[in-house]
Scaffold this motif. Structure first.
Motif, PDB file in Angstrom:
ATOM      1  N   HIS A 101     -11.477  -1.583  13.704  1.00 13.03           N
ATOM      2  CA  HIS A 101     -10.563  -2.691  13.972  1.00 13.03           C
ATOM      3  C   HIS A 101     -10.545  -3.678  12.803  1.00 13.03           C
ATOM      4  CE1 HIS A 101      -7.939  -4.983  16.549  1.00 13.03           C
ATOM      5  NE2 HIS A 101      -8.536  -6.062  16.087  1.00 13.03           N
ATOM      6  N   PRO A 143       1.635  12.333  11.734  1.00 14.60           N
ATOM      7  CA  PRO A 143       1.078  11.225  12.517  1.00 14.60           C
ATOM      8  C   PRO A 143      -0.365  10.922  12.115  1.00 14.60           C
ATOM      9  CG  PRO A 143       2.184  12.787  13.947  1.00 14.60           C
ATOM     10  CD  PRO A 143       2.125  13.424  12.581  1.00 14.60           C
ATOM     11  N   GLY A 144      -0.692   9.661  12.018  1.00 11.10           N
ATOM     12  CA  GLY A 144      -2.061   9.253  11.719  1.00 11.10           C
ATOM     13  C   GLY A 144      -2.378   9.125  10.235  1.00 11.10           C
ATOM     14  N   VAL A 145      -1.366   9.344   9.394  1.00  9.62           N
ATOM     15  CA  VAL A 145      -1.596   9.268   7.944  1.00  9.62           C
ATOM     16  C   VAL A 145      -1.136   7.907   7.407  1.00  9.62           C
ATOM     17  CG1 VAL A 145      -0.847  10.179   5.707  1.00  9.62           C
ATOM     18  CG2 VAL A 145      -1.472  11.743   7.547  1.00  9.62           C
ATOM     19  N   THR A 146      -1.931   7.304   6.537  1.00  9.43           N
ATOM     20  CA  THR A 146      -1.563   6.055   5.858  1.00  9.43           C
ATOM     21  C   THR A 146      -1.897   6.203   4.377  1.00  9.43           C
ATOM     22  OG1 THR A 146      -2.302   4.891   7.835  1.00  9.43           O
ATOM     23  CG2 THR A 146      -1.828   3.545   5.911  1.00  9.43           C
ATOM     24  N   SER A 147      -0.983   5.789   3.517  1.00 10.13           N
ATOM     25  CA  SER A 147      -1.277   5.811   2.083  1.00 10.13           C
ATOM     26  C   SER A 147      -1.695   4.422   1.626  1.00 10.13           C
ATOM     27  CB  SER A 147      -0.042   6.255   1.297  1.00 10.13           C
ATOM     28  OG  SER A 147       0.916   5.213   1.267  1.00 10.13           O
ATOM     29  N   HIS A 148      -2.548   4.373   0.620  1.00 10.51           N
ATOM     30  CA  HIS A 148      -2.960   3.109   0.009  1.00 10.51           C
ATOM     31  C   HIS A 148      -2.898   3.277  -1.502  1.00 10.51           C
ATOM     32  CE1 HIS A 148      -4.567   1.261   3.725  1.00 10.51           C
ATOM     33  NE2 HIS A 148      -4.783   2.510   4.067  1.00 10.51           N
ATOM     34  N   PRO A 196       9.692   9.036   4.986  1.00 12.76           N
ATOM     35  CA  PRO A 196       9.578   9.418   6.402  1.00 12.76           C
ATOM     36  C   PRO A 196       8.994   8.249   7.204  1.00 12.76           C
ATOM     37  CG  PRO A 196       8.530  11.069   4.973  1.00 12.76           C
ATOM     38  CD  PRO A 196       8.863   9.892   4.114  1.00 12.76           C
ATOM     39  N   ILE A 197       9.467   8.067   8.420  1.00 13.48           N
ATOM     40  CA  ILE A 197       8.925   6.997   9.265  1.00 13.48           C
ATOM     41  C   ILE A 197       7.672   7.488   9.984  1.00 13.48           C
ATOM     42  CG2 ILE A 197      11.036   5.671   9.494  1.00 13.48           C
ATOM     43  CD1 ILE A 197      11.607   7.098  12.121  1.00 13.48           C
ATOM     44  N   HIS A 229      -0.218   2.889  14.934  1.00 13.89           N
ATOM     45  CA  HIS A 229      -0.763   3.346  13.654  1.00 13.89           C
ATOM     46  C   HIS A 229       0.078   2.830  12.491  1.00 13.89           C
ATOM     47  CE1 HIS A 229      -3.480   5.744  11.276  1.00 13.89           C
ATOM     48  NE2 HIS A 229      -2.447   6.040  10.524  1.00 13.89           N
ATOM     49  N   HIS A 248       0.813  -1.218   0.000  1.00 16.68           N
ATOM     50  CA  HIS A 248       0.000   0.000   0.000  1.00 16.68           C
ATOM     51  C   HIS A 248       0.849   1.272   0.000  1.00 16.68           C
ATOM     52  CE1 HIS A 248       0.169   0.877   4.310  1.00 16.68           C
ATOM     53  NE2 HIS A 248       0.073  -0.408   4.515  1.00 16.68           N
ATOM     54  N   SER A 290      -6.186   9.514  10.546  1.00 13.53           N
ATOM     55  CA  SER A 290      -6.874   9.274  11.820  1.00 13.53           C
ATOM     56  C   SER A 290      -6.296  10.154  12.910  1.00 13.53           C
ATOM     57  CB  SER A 290      -6.681   7.814  12.261  1.00 13.53           C
ATOM     58  OG  SER A 290      -7.189   6.926  11.304  1.00 13.53           O
ATOM     59  N   GLN A 299      -8.194   2.019   8.590  1.00 13.78           N
ATOM     60  CA  GLN A 299      -7.512   2.543   9.780  1.00 13.78           C
ATOM     61  C   GLN A 299      -8.487   2.936  10.889  1.00 13.78           C
ATOM     62  OE1 GLN A 299      -5.699   3.034   6.786  1.00 13.78           O
ATOM     63  NE2 GLN A 299      -4.243   1.674   7.753  1.00 13.78           N
ATOM     64  N   LEU A 326       3.636  11.316   4.639  1.00  9.73           N
ATOM     65  CA  LEU A 326       3.775  10.140   5.505  1.00  9.73           C
ATOM     66  C   LEU A 326       4.398  10.482   6.862  1.00  9.73           C
ATOM     67  CD1 LEU A 326       5.006   7.462   2.942  1.00  9.73           C
ATOM     68  CD2 LEU A 326       2.716   7.714   3.880  1.00  9.73           C
ATOM     69  N   ALA A 327       4.992  11.669   6.952  1.00 11.11           N
ATOM     70  CA  ALA A 327       5.598  12.075   8.227  1.00 11.11           C
ATOM     71  C   ALA A 327       4.556  12.574   9.222  1.00 11.11           C
ATOM     72  CB  ALA A 327       6.658  13.155   7.978  1.00 11.11           C
ATOM     73  N   ARG A 340       9.534   1.747   5.156  1.00 13.42           N
ATOM     74  CA  ARG A 340       9.681   3.196   4.952  1.00 13.42           C
ATOM     75  C   ARG A 340      11.134   3.632   5.140  1.00 13.42           C
ATOM     76  NH1 ARG A 340       4.997   6.937   7.610  1.00 13.42           N
ATOM     77  NH2 ARG A 340       3.116   5.763   7.077  1.00 13.42           N
ATOM     78  N   PRO A 369       6.225  12.921  -0.282  1.00 13.02           N
ATOM     79  CA  PRO A 369       6.603  11.970   0.775  1.00 13.02           C
ATOM     80  C   PRO A 369       6.365  12.515   2.190  1.00 13.02           C
ATOM     81  CG  PRO A 369       8.400  12.234  -0.809  1.00 13.02           C
ATOM     82  CD  PRO A 369       7.336  13.215  -1.197  1.00 13.02           C
ATOM     83  N   GLN A 370       6.456  13.845   2.358  1.00 13.11           N
ATOM     84  CA  GLN A 370       6.309  14.380   3.719  1.00 13.11           C
ATOM     85  C   GLN A 370       4.907  14.138   4.291  1.00 13.11           C
ATOM     86  OE1 GLN A 370       6.918  16.199   0.943  1.00 13.11           O
ATOM     87  NE2 GLN A 370       6.346  18.358   1.184  1.00 13.11           N
ATOM     88  N   LEU A 423     -12.690   3.232  15.779  1.00 16.92           N
ATOM     89  CA  LEU A 423     -11.527   3.298  16.669  1.00 16.92           C
ATOM     90  C   LEU A 423     -11.172   4.749  16.948  1.00 16.92           C
ATOM     91  CD1 LEU A 423      -8.838   0.743  15.439  1.00 16.92           C
ATOM     92  CD2 LEU A 423     -10.150   0.679  17.554  1.00 16.92           C
ATOM     93  N   ARG A 424     -11.078   5.532  15.900  1.00 17.33           N
ATOM     94  CA  ARG A 424     -10.739   6.955  15.997  1.00 17.33           C
ATOM     95  C   ARG A 424     -11.396   7.660  14.823  1.00 17.33           C
ATOM     96  NH1 ARG A 424      -4.560   8.308  16.605  1.00 17.33           N
ATOM     97  NH2 ARG A 424      -4.076   6.987  14.804  1.00 17.33           N
TER      98      ARG A 424
END
Lengths: 382, 382
Positions: free
Chosen positions: B279, B323-328, A294-295, A279, A21, B346, B276, B320-321, A288, B317-318, B301-302
């Protein structure tokens, strides 16, 4: 982007699933069969290792016992993370102890043994019972002895000596003796470090082993003081190795002081809970980091336990009906004791997690899933 | 266990990824190329559709516009869920309206049109502007007209008439006219129903469309009263269809009253946030239901938002830095307007979600990702 993983087991598989993903393709090199495969479908590609190295944007590993020639080949490519040195350190207790010495990260008193006189000195200095482990190879409790009395010394030395003599000039063998320190429990820390040196660290995990194999992990119940100790150890070791990716450190907790037991330069079984409890999982964060992205967030989302599935072809389906439960299967056939999957269990509080684990313990036989009811009871009582 | 999915796009792909950790293999039938493929790796198998049907333990679909002969073939196998009737209902607005009528689930007043006199009656009864849609085919805003004045009637009727005449005896064409009701917003409900008739329903999602395509979804801000209306509609429709799997229902919210806009007998873009935000995601729950496994927790969940990536080859790319972000990503090449991935976001509260969306809006150009800053501001202010 393409990533090549050395090793084609469940860790490569879960890295691949996480990578998908992110728009990253993962291939795995199976060191045993010397083939490049898709670690999810297990289909073989026609690529040679050399071709796979060339077409990869980054290379990493899912285990540390990799033949030196393969490590060298990957290192030469300039795109191998965490790199040959870190992998070799994880695969050799002598290198590991040297690193701990250098970074002054606490571990149990130890002595490296390459001949019988060292062995006798170790018994003298560190006392009996004494834990003795091969520095190279050895996995999940194999290649270990416990010297409990003088009567055992000769027989154990014979076995140790055979191991020492099996070493070669390119890969000399050694053995480490460790002072046996009564510890309260085993814990581990999983963290990730980028190429730029930024670190993010997951909450400490408490681990239960049965017959030397991890059976249950629990995250979300640690105090800040002990977390801080583990994070300090992580930062010192990861920085010294100029580490890139996920690094796992196992500790003994001795009355609140953490002593390093083992370092694993990879994603780790005790970090599988991060798939639901954080998360961004250890698998995604490793991908990553080695991909130069970025982590992501390593904070705890909810208290989470992980239960290994060892040698069972199925889990009772009603397990999936319990809220907060997720199964993870590795696509392997079930053989006795083989890690074939794991179950993650999350809940909004430690107390609720205890209740859910108690429900699970009613379904999962103690014989195959040890410690679930004990853990449930401790969480519900606290 | 093996599951065959009719359709080989991103929905089949995400079902496959969810199925993997349940130890279930997913193959997909690409209706266009008439080949059976792995929807994650896109590798073609040598299986024919008939062979794939035979070797599947269950069959499902990722879209509703499936040729009738293929639907019949799958239905005959006795292992097709949610089944030909449900799929056909989702693919035909006339069947959909009949179902709404039968179950007394509210929708906007409508009239089915098969000749010009119906069209004129519809304008008379329902007023202008009038929304007119083809009942068969049509997708993401295509096959729709808005009749705003008498002057447009002839030209629009010419196009409508061409569509009606393109029907066949096996698949007659019809058109539906819907009274245009000013609505406050569009929302959708996603739920899952088992073979035994148990239902679990996710929290309502608010959806933003741009040029007829979903661009942003938001879950976690709805009141219990409106959730109850949506759940009642879900239960009535899913039970009437004896539905198995994930069913999505889109509504118009008219001053707190929900009117059904559309039914999708499948996992749905407005449920991608569940990867995300819940559950167990809609993809895993769909697979669980059609496989006969217990379905999992659908609670929030959130608070979570989903942003579609349309026609962009990369995201900065930033992103992904944060918090709470996910790419698909869907593994597709980027063409203008094509859905190639989505971003889930989230946070622990709606206010914090607003703050995170504001950070994102600074990175993601409004032109390609409309509505992110507006949503952020609304959440932060409330």
């Amino acid at each position: 982007m393409n990533i090549l993983v050395l090793g084609a087991g469940q860790l490569a598989r879960m890295m691949s699933l996480s990578a998908t993903h992110l728009d990253i393709k993962v291939l795995a090199y199976d060191v045993g069969s010397k083939t490049v495969i898709n670690p999810v479908t297990f289909t073989t590609t026609s690529e040679s290792l050399q071709q796979a190295i060339e077409s990869a944007d980054a290379i990493t590993a899912e285990f540390e016992h990799i033949p030196l020639d393969i490590l060298a080949l990957c290192q030469q490519s300039g795109k191998f993370y965490p790199g040959a040195e870190a992998i070799a350190t994880g695969g050799d207790r002598a290198k590991e102890k040297a690193l701990l010495d250098k970074t002054k990260v606490p571990c149990a008193p130890f002595k490296i043994i390459t001949d019988r006189s060292h062995f006798l000195e170790a018994i003298d200095e560190l006392g009996m019972p004494l834990v003795v482990k091969t520095c190279q190879a050895g996995y999940d409790g194999k290649g270990q002895w416990r010297v409990k009395s003088e009567a055992e010394i000769d027989a154990i030395w014979d076995e140790m000596s055979a191991f020492l003599q099996a070493g070669t000039q390119a890969q000399p063998h050694s053995i480490v003796a460790e002072k046996m320190i009564p510890f309260d429990r085993e814990v581990s820390i999983i963290g990730v470090r980028t190429k730029e040196g930024d670190c993010k660290i997951y909450p400490l995990t408490e681990n239960q082993h049965t017959n030397g194999v991890l059976t249950l992990s629990l995250a979300g119940k640690e105090k800040a003081s002990i977390q801080a100790q583990a994070e300090e150890a992580f930062s010192k070791l990861a920085n010294e190795l100029n580490y890139v990716g996920v690094l796992a450190i196992e500790f003994f907790d001795v009355e609140g002081q953490l002593l390093v037991n083992e370092i694993a330069p990879r994603v780790h079984n005790s970090g599988h809970w991060t798939q639901q409890g954080a998360h961004v999982s250890q698998f995604e964060n490793h991908i990553r980091a080695v991909a130069g992205l970025p982590i992501g967030d390593t904070n705890l989302l909810r208290p989470t336990a992980m239960i290994n599935v060892l040698g069972q072809a199925h889990i009772p389906p009603q397990v999936l009906a319990i809220p907060g439960v997720t199964s993870h299967w590795y696509g392997k056939s079930a053989k006795p004791g083989r890690k074939v999957g794991h179950i993650n269990v999350s809940a909004d509080s430690l107390h609720k997690l205890g209740e859910v684990l108690a429900e699970l313990a009613d379904i999962l036989p103690e014989q195959h899933y040890p410690g679930v009811m004990d853990t449930a009871q401790q969480l519900v009582l606290n």
